[in-house]
Motif scaffolding. Structure first.
Motif, PDB file in Angstrom:
ATOM      1  N   ALA A 194     -76.850  23.292  67.345  1.00 21.93           N
ATOM      2  CA  ALA A 194     -77.543  24.468  66.802  1.00 21.93           C
ATOM      3  C   ALA A 194     -78.007  25.367  67.935  1.00 21.93           C
ATOM      4  O   ALA A 194     -77.978  25.003  69.120  1.00 21.93           O
ATOM      5  N   ARG A 198     -86.600  21.734  62.997  1.00 23.15           N
ATOM      6  CA  ARG A 198     -86.331  23.123  63.398  1.00 23.15           C
ATOM      7  C   ARG A 198     -86.660  24.069  62.247  1.00 23.15           C
ATOM      8  O   ARG A 198     -86.182  23.900  61.125  1.00 23.15           O
ATOM      9  N   ARG A 244     -87.030  27.811  60.141  1.00 24.22           N
ATOM     10  CA  ARG A 244     -86.121  28.918  59.834  1.00 24.22           C
ATOM     11  C   ARG A 244     -86.789  29.859  58.838  1.00 24.22           C
ATOM     12  O   ARG A 244     -87.701  29.469  58.098  1.00 24.22           O
ATOM     13  N   GLU A 245     -86.334  31.090  58.830  1.00 25.97           N
ATOM     14  CA  GLU A 245     -86.815  32.060  57.851  1.00 25.97           C
ATOM     15  C   GLU A 245     -86.012  31.883  56.567  1.00 25.97           C
ATOM     16  O   GLU A 245     -84.782  31.940  56.584  1.00 25.97           O
ATOM     17  N   PHE A 246     -86.687  31.649  55.450  1.00 23.03           N
ATOM     18  CA  PHE A 246     -85.971  31.465  54.189  1.00 23.03           C
ATOM     19  C   PHE A 246     -86.121  32.665  53.258  1.00 23.03           C
ATOM     20  O   PHE A 246     -85.449  32.741  52.224  1.00 23.03           O
ATOM     21  N   ARG A 254     -91.401  31.763  56.540  1.00 17.89           N
ATOM     22  CA  ARG A 254     -90.679  30.753  57.306  1.00 17.89           C
ATOM     23  C   ARG A 254     -91.007  29.345  56.818  1.00 17.89           C
ATOM     24  O   ARG A 254     -92.123  29.067  56.371  1.00 17.89           O
ATOM     25  N   GLY A 279     -89.178  23.401  58.657  1.00 11.43           N
ATOM     26  CA  GLY A 279     -88.176  22.345  58.704  1.00 11.43           C
ATOM     27  C   GLY A 279     -88.305  21.403  57.524  1.00 11.43           C
ATOM     28  O   GLY A 279     -89.014  21.674  56.559  1.00 11.43           O
ATOM     29  N   GLU A 305     -76.563  21.672  56.633  1.00 10.14           N
ATOM     30  CA  GLU A 305     -77.382  22.390  57.601  1.00 10.14           C
ATOM     31  C   GLU A 305     -77.723  21.555  58.822  1.00 10.14           C
ATOM     32  O   GLU A 305     -77.781  22.071  59.944  1.00 10.14           O
ATOM     33  N   TYR A 306     -77.944  20.254  58.626  1.00 12.12           N
ATOM     34  CA  TYR A 306     -78.419  19.418  59.732  1.00 12.12           C
ATOM     35  C   TYR A 306     -77.409  18.355  60.179  1.00 12.12           C
ATOM     36  O   TYR A 306     -77.746  17.488  60.976  1.00 12.12           O
TER      37      TYR A 306
END
Length: 533
Positions: free
Chosen positions: A49, A57, A59-61, A66, A69, A465-466
Motif C-alpha cells: 500500500a 491504516r 482512509r477517507e470514506f 475518515r 481502519g 482492501e487489505y
C-alpha cells in the motif's frame, strides 16, 4: 496465474542487500522490524500500500469523514512489547473505558473499570456474581497468558524455556488451591454459555460475555471451546488491569504512527508502494525478494508479516515447500465472519438511556445469550442474521479530525457476516446495511436521518482492501486446533517455516490477532536467538 506460477522477471536494477527484509508494514511487521533493527541489523520493510499501518491504516470514506481502519479500540497491546520498543499510546478515557450493553427494553447495563470492576444498572447480587466470575476468568486467562510471549513449545524439542513456562503456569494454579485447579481444567474447553449460566441471571451480562467470546470467530456461544475467545480477550491489560481497553489519545489513527516511529527510531528503512511479487528461495533456503516491478532485493532473513496463505500460495514457489505443507496451508480456516460499518453523521447520536459521557465508551448490542446464538445460526448456512449483534464506538469523540465540526463518525463491528454469503455480497450488502441501520435506529432514535454516508466493509471487501484471504481479521480462526503448536499449521508453528531463513510474523502466527505486537516481536526474538525450529 498466481505469482508463484509467473516467470521470474529480469531485475531492472542492481540487487540491494539487507540483513533482513520484512514483508508488510502492519503493526506486527513494524514490531518485528523494530526489534531486529534495535539489534543492529540492517532492516528493510516493504509495504504494498501507499502508507504503512496495515489494517490500522486509516482512509477517507466520505468527503470530510475518515475511518481509522478496521480496529476501533485497543484491548491487547502487550505492555512488554510497548516498553521494549518504546511505543507510547496514552489511554483515553483510560482503563476505565465504560462498556454499555443495550437490550432496548431496560436501562443499559454499564460496566466500568477493567472489564466490569463495577457495574451500573444491575442488582447488587448480580454485580457480585459477575465479580466472582470475572475474577475466575481473569485468573484462568492469566495462566494461558504465560504462553503468549514466547514461541509455542515444539513437540519433540521442548526447551528449558518451555519447561520453565509450564512449571510457572502449574505453580500458579497450585497456589490457588486444588478446587481452583480442577475448575480451570474443567472450564478450559467449555462453551461460554454454560459458564455464564452457572454464575449469572442477567441476560445482558450473558449477552456481553457471549459477544466478546465469539467476536471474529466462527462459533456461537453454545459451540464447544467458545470460552477460549473470552480468555483471549482477557489476556490484554491496560495500566496493569486485565481486560482493560481504550482508545488512544488522538484516536486509533495514533496506533500505526506509534509502531512506525519505533521502527524508524531503530534505523529501519520503510518503503511503501513496493509490492512483493516473489520470495526468492533456492533448495529450501530464502535469499530475498523480487518486487512486482522486477527489482531484486537480497537478505538471508525474510520475515513475512502478511497472511500465511498469501505468503505461501502467492509468493513462494510450490516446489520449495512440498504438496503436504501446501495442503495444510490451504486448509487453514480463514473465512471472516465480521463486517465493519463506518457512518458519517451530521451530529452525535443519542443512545437511549445512556448518559452523554458514556457515549465515549464501547456500546454493545447483544440482548442475551440467545440473541448471540440466534445471530450465529444463519452464518452456519451462508446467510446473515436479520437480528445481528454488534459493538459500536464513536471514534470522532477521541479524534476530532475524523469529522467536520459538529459532525460525528460511528464505527460498528457487526457479527455475523459470513465470507461465503449464499446470495453473494453484491446483492446482500444493501439488505444487510438496511438491517444494521434499522437496529441502530431502534437504540438511537433519529440516527437514520443524520446519516451523511455509510460504508459497509464485508469480509470480501476486507479481503480485497487489505490482502487478507477470507477477510479474516485474525488471519485464521482462533480455535483450539489453530492455536499454539497448530498456528497456522503444525509444520510452521514456531515462526520458522520449511524454508530456512523465511519466518512468519503476522496474526496468522502465534499468538494470533489483535493489536498486541506479540506475533512480530516474538518472531524477531526467535530470529535473534538463532531462528531454528
Amino acid at each position: 496465474m498466481t505469482s508463484s506460477d509467473a516467470p521470474l522477471k529480469t531485475p531492472k536494477t542492481a540487487a540491494h542487500s539487507y540483513d533482513a527484509i520484512v514483508i508488510g508494514a502492519g503493526h506486527n511487521g513494524l514490531a518485528a522490524a523494530a526489534k531486529l533493527g534495535r539489534s543492529g541489523r540492517r532492516v528493510l520493510v516493504l509495504e504494498a500500500a501507499n502508507a504503512p499501518g496495515g489494517a490500522a491504516r486509516g482512509r477517507e470514506f466520505a468527503p470530510g469523514f475518515r475511518s481509522a481502519g478496521l480496529a476501533h479500540l485497543v484491548n491487547r497491546l502487550d505492555p512488554e512489547v510497548a516498553r521494549d520498543l518504546g511505543i507510547a499510546l496514552a489511554a483515553t478515557p483510560g482503563p476505565a473505558m465504560p462498556t454499555a450493553v443495550l437490550d432496548g427494553e431496560r436501562e443499559p447495563a454499564v460496566l466500568r473499570g477493567a472489564y466490569g470492576e463495577t457495574i451500573d444498572g444491575v442488582t447488587a447480587d448480580e454485580a457480585a456474581a459477575f465479580s466472582r466470575l470475572r475474577d475466575k476468568l481473569v485468573f484462568q486467562a492469566g495462566v494461558l497468558k504465560r504462553f503468549l510471549r514466547r514461541p509455542p513449545p515444539q513437540l519433540g524439542a521442548i526447551g528449558i524455556g518451555d519447561i520453565s513456562t509450564l512449571m510457572a503456569a502449574g505453580f500458579g494454579i497450585i497456589r490457588k488451591g486444588r478446587a481452583e485447579g480442577r475448575d480451570f481444567l474443567r472450564m478450559l474447553l467449555m462453551n461460554v454459555a454454560d459458564v455464564a449460566d452457572e454464575y449469572l441471571d442477567d441476560d445482558r451480562l450473558k449477552g456481553l460475555l457471549a459477544f466478546d467470546a465469539t467476536l471474529g470467530i466462527h462459533l456461537g456461544p453454545r459451540s464447544p471451546t467458545s470460552l477460549l475467545g473470552l480468555y483471549y480477550r482477557l489476556t490484554g491489560e491496560v495500566d496493569g488491569k486485565a481486560g482493560g481497553q481504550f482508545i488512544p489519545e488522538g484516536g486509533m489513527a495514533a496506533v500505526a504512527p506509534a509502531f512506525l516511529k519505533a521502527a524508524e527510531t531503530a534505523g529501519v528503512t520503510i518503503r511503501c508502494g513496493a509490492r512483493v511479487g516473489r520470495i526468492l528461495a533456492d533448495r529450501g533456503r530464502a535469499g530475498g525478494v523480487v518486487l512486482a516491478d522486477g527489482s531484486e532485493l537480497t537478505a538471508p532473513v525474510v520475515v513475512s508479516a502478511i497472511h500465511p496463505q498469501a505468503t505461501f500460495l502467492q509468493l513462494v514457489d510450490a516446489a520449495e515447500t512440498g504438496t503436504g505443507f501446501l495442503r495444510s496451508i490451504r486448509h487453514v480456516r480463514s473465512a471472516g465472519n465480521v463486517a465493519k460499518l463506518d457512518l458519517a453523521l451530521e451530529r452525535m447520536p443519542n443512545f437511549s438511556g445512556l448518559p452523554g459521557r458514556d457515549h465515549a465508551g464501547r456500546i454493545v448490542i447483544a440482548r442475551s445469550m440467545t440473541h448471540v446464538e440466534n445471530a450465529f445460526n444463519p452464518a452456519k448456512y451462508g446467510e446473515f442474521s436479520p437480528d445481528p449483534v454488534m459493538e459500536i464506538v464513536l471514534p470522532s469523540l477521541a479524534d476530532s479530525t475524523l469529522a467536520p465540526d459538529g459532525a460525528c463518525t460511528l464505527s460498528a463491528l457487526v457479527q455475523y457476516a459470513p465470507y461465503k454469503l449464499k446470495a453473494g455480497w453484491e446483492t446482500g450488502k444493501p439488505a444487510f446495511l438496511k438491517i444494521v441501520i434499522d437496529i441502530l435506529e431502534r437504540h438511537a432514535p433519529g440516527i437514520g436521518a443524520t446519516v451523511v454516508a455509510a460504508n459497509l466493509s464485508t469480509p470480501t471487501d476486507i479481503e480485497t482492501e487489505y490482502n487478507l484471504p477470507g477477510g479474516h481479521w485474525h488471519h485464521g480462526e482462533l480455535q483450539a486446533d489453530q492455536l499454539l503448536i497448530n498456528r497456522p499449521t503444525g509444520t510452521a508453528s514456531g515462526y520458522a517455516t520449511p524454508i530456512e531463513g523465511l519466518y512468519l510474523a503476522s496474526a496468522g502466527a502465534h499468538p494470533g490477532g489483535g493489536i498486541s505486537g506479540l506475533a512480530g516481536w516474538n518472531a524477531a526474538r526467535h530470529i535473534l536467538a538463532g531462528g531454528s525450529r
